[in-house]
Motif scaffolding. Sequence first.
Motif, PDB file in Angstrom:
ATOM      1  N   ILE A 166      -2.366  -1.181  -3.394  1.00 33.67           N
ATOM      2  CA  ILE A 166      -2.108  -1.296  -4.829  1.00 33.67           C
ATOM      3  C   ILE A 166      -2.618  -2.670  -5.262  1.00 33.67           C
ATOM      4  N   ARG A 167      -3.838  -2.702  -5.823  1.00 31.73           N
ATOM      5  CA  ARG A 167      -4.454  -3.972  -6.209  1.00 31.73           C
ATOM      6  C   ARG A 167      -3.912  -4.475  -7.537  1.00 31.73           C
ATOM      7  N   GLY A 168      -3.331  -3.603  -8.316  1.00 29.88           N
ATOM      8  CA  GLY A 168      -2.740  -4.017  -9.582  1.00 29.88           C
ATOM      9  C   GLY A 168      -1.924  -2.879 -10.161  1.00 29.88           C
ATOM     10  N   ILE A 169      -0.860  -3.211 -10.876  1.00 33.05           N
ATOM     11  CA  ILE A 169      -0.029  -2.195 -11.522  1.00 33.05           C
ATOM     12  C   ILE A 169       0.654  -2.842 -12.723  1.00 33.05           C
ATOM     13  N   ASP A 170       0.701  -2.125 -13.827  1.00 31.38           N
ATOM     14  CA  ASP A 170       1.296  -2.671 -15.043  1.00 31.38           C
ATOM     15  C   ASP A 170       1.712  -1.509 -15.937  1.00 31.38           C
ATOM     16  N   HIS A 171       2.732  -1.733 -16.763  1.00 29.41           N
ATOM     17  CA  HIS A 171       3.098  -0.698 -17.735  1.00 29.41           C
ATOM     18  C   HIS A 171       3.444  -1.337 -19.075  1.00 29.41           C
ATOM     19  N   ARG A 172       3.089  -0.612 -20.145  1.00 30.83           N
ATOM     20  CA  ARG A 172       3.267  -1.102 -21.507  1.00 30.83           C
ATOM     21  C   ARG A 172       3.783   0.033 -22.382  1.00 30.83           C
ATOM     22  N   ALA A 197       8.237  15.054  -5.660  1.00 33.64           N
ATOM     23  CA  ALA A 197       7.181  14.285  -4.999  1.00 33.64           C
ATOM     24  C   ALA A 197       7.796  13.047  -4.370  1.00 33.64           C
ATOM     25  N   ALA A 198       7.110  12.503  -3.372  1.00 34.27           N
ATOM     26  CA  ALA A 198       7.594  11.292  -2.707  1.00 34.27           C
ATOM     27  C   ALA A 198       6.418  10.528  -2.124  1.00 34.27           C
ATOM     28  N   VAL A 199       6.545   9.207  -2.093  1.00 35.37           N
ATOM     29  CA  VAL A 199       5.569   8.348  -1.426  1.00 35.37           C
ATOM     30  C   VAL A 199       6.322   7.322  -0.583  1.00 35.37           C
ATOM     31  N   VAL A 200       5.619   6.786   0.393  1.00 34.66           N
ATOM     32  CA  VAL A 200       6.131   5.665   1.182  1.00 34.66           C
ATOM     33  C   VAL A 200       5.222   4.478   0.947  1.00 34.66           C
ATOM     34  N   VAL A 258      -4.067   0.514  -9.897  1.00 41.91           N
ATOM     35  CA  VAL A 258      -5.385   0.550  -9.271  1.00 41.91           C
ATOM     36  C   VAL A 258      -5.188   0.513  -7.769  1.00 41.91           C
ATOM     37  N   LEU A 259      -5.778   1.483  -7.073  1.00 38.52           N
ATOM     38  CA  LEU A 259      -5.620   1.597  -5.626  1.00 38.52           C
ATOM     39  C   LEU A 259      -6.989   1.533  -4.957  1.00 38.52           C
ATOM     40  N   GLU A 260      -7.039   0.830  -3.837  1.00 40.61           N
ATOM     41  CA  GLU A 260      -8.294   0.668  -3.104  1.00 40.61           C
ATOM     42  C   GLU A 260      -8.069   0.909  -1.626  1.00 40.61           C
ATOM     43  N   GLY A 261      -9.119   1.390  -0.956  1.00 43.64           N
ATOM     44  CA  GLY A 261      -9.112   1.506   0.486  1.00 43.64           C
ATOM     45  C   GLY A 261      -9.839   0.323   1.115  1.00 43.64           C
ATOM     46  N   ASP A 262      -9.597   0.097   2.404  1.00 44.90           N
ATOM     47  CA  ASP A 262     -10.333  -0.953   3.108  1.00 44.90           C
ATOM     48  C   ASP A 262     -11.809  -0.588   3.153  1.00 44.90           C
ATOM     49  N   PRO A 263     -12.702  -1.585   3.131  1.00 47.99           N
ATOM     50  CA  PRO A 263     -14.152  -1.302   3.174  1.00 47.99           C
ATOM     51  C   PRO A 263     -14.501  -0.478   4.403  1.00 47.99           C
ATOM     52  N   ARG A 264     -15.441   0.450   4.204  1.00 48.78           N
ATOM     53  CA  ARG A 264     -15.866   1.298   5.310  1.00 48.78           C
ATOM     54  C   ARG A 264     -17.204   0.816   5.848  1.00 48.78           C
ATOM     55  N   ALA A 282       0.827  -1.207   0.000  1.00 47.24           N
ATOM     56  CA  ALA A 282       0.000   0.000   0.000  1.00 47.24           C
ATOM     57  C   ALA A 282       0.859   1.254   0.000  1.00 47.24           C
ATOM     58  N   VAL A 283       0.296   2.307  -0.563  1.00 45.79           N
ATOM     59  CA  VAL A 283       0.858   3.651  -0.395  1.00 45.79           C
ATOM     60  C   VAL A 283       0.332   4.174   0.941  1.00 45.79           C
ATOM     61  N   VAL A 284       1.235   4.502   1.844  1.00 43.15           N
ATOM     62  CA  VAL A 284       0.814   4.930   3.184  1.00 43.15           C
ATOM     63  C   VAL A 284       1.057   6.424   3.424  1.00 43.15           C
TER      64      VAL A 284
END
Length: 349
Positions: A226-232, A206-209, A343-349, A6-8
């Motif tokens: 990060i549920r999925g990531i791909d590059h073409r 910019a920066a992410v952890v 594709v990024l997702e959060g935990d269900p609320r 995950a991106v935190v």
Amino acid sequence: MTRDIAVVAFAQSDHRRTSDELSEVELLMPVLHEVLERTGLRTADIGFTCSGSSDYLAGRAFSFTLALDGVGAWPPLSESHVEMDGAWALYEAWTKLRTGDADTALVYSYGKSSPGSLRDVLTRQLDPYYVAPLWPDSVALAALQAQALLDAGHADEPALAAVAARSRADAVTNSRAQVRGAVPHGDYLVRPLRTGDCPPIGDGAAAVVLAAGDLARRLCPRPAWIRGIDHRIEAHSLGVRDLTDSPSARLAAERAGAFERPVDTAELHAPFTSQEIVLRRALRLGDDVRVNPSGGALAANPMMAAGLVRVGEAAAAVHRGASDRALAHATSGPCLQQNLVAVLEGDPR
């Protein structure tokens, strides 16, 4: 290879037309300090560091080694670099964490476009035998793509102007944006693109952890998984491509799982208004999807960092509860040549 990553945390600089008084290290250090403070981590807690930048912008070889001063000389670190936008550095870091070699990663990127002529510098991305000797600059090539889009009937000039107006209106709430609010659409720069259809030139960082599994939940109240990531990548030769479409972006989105369920937010790295229209069609984004609520690259386009900013903005929307499932896109090269989708997702609320 089933670890959840995950991106935190996400941080970025103020994006400015010039930052002559700052070196790359001075531009970067406040951003690195901020992103670490948001997690409570220290440099010693980071298992892997990866950066993205371009020596062509800096004007010297191995310029990224100087930027490591911003990370710190101690303790020793596991470090890598890509001569690409920081979104591709994030991909490398994600892969590293998936293998279990590290539990946390710091990803950063930066670019100072103000010292030189960016339109000329970007010609070095082109085919060195047939295209680069002609010196077509980045705006001229984007105009070719825009004209092809208009000729195919997929858009018209008012539609391009509407994209620019919406993006900069959305950027009003983004304190980091370089251009925001009502901006005149301007004169033709290269027909059919007017100045308002083109991104601002500026400097930024910019920066992410990233963090894995339960550690991500301890570091962030609502991690952006990060549920999925791909590059073409498209063919290098512009003449063999259909510039009105982006099959590489569509394939990357498919492999990243973007089409499995609808997304509610999309941060698209579309430096030119016409490219947003191409990407909307390729990524099957309906009118119900919020596109570039941050203002996107039309509000701030720091070279080598704008793609990472798109991932960061999408993650930040998940963090604050404004999005449950977001798509982030980054591009590099002329006319959307290379495309990355996450594709990024959060935990269900």
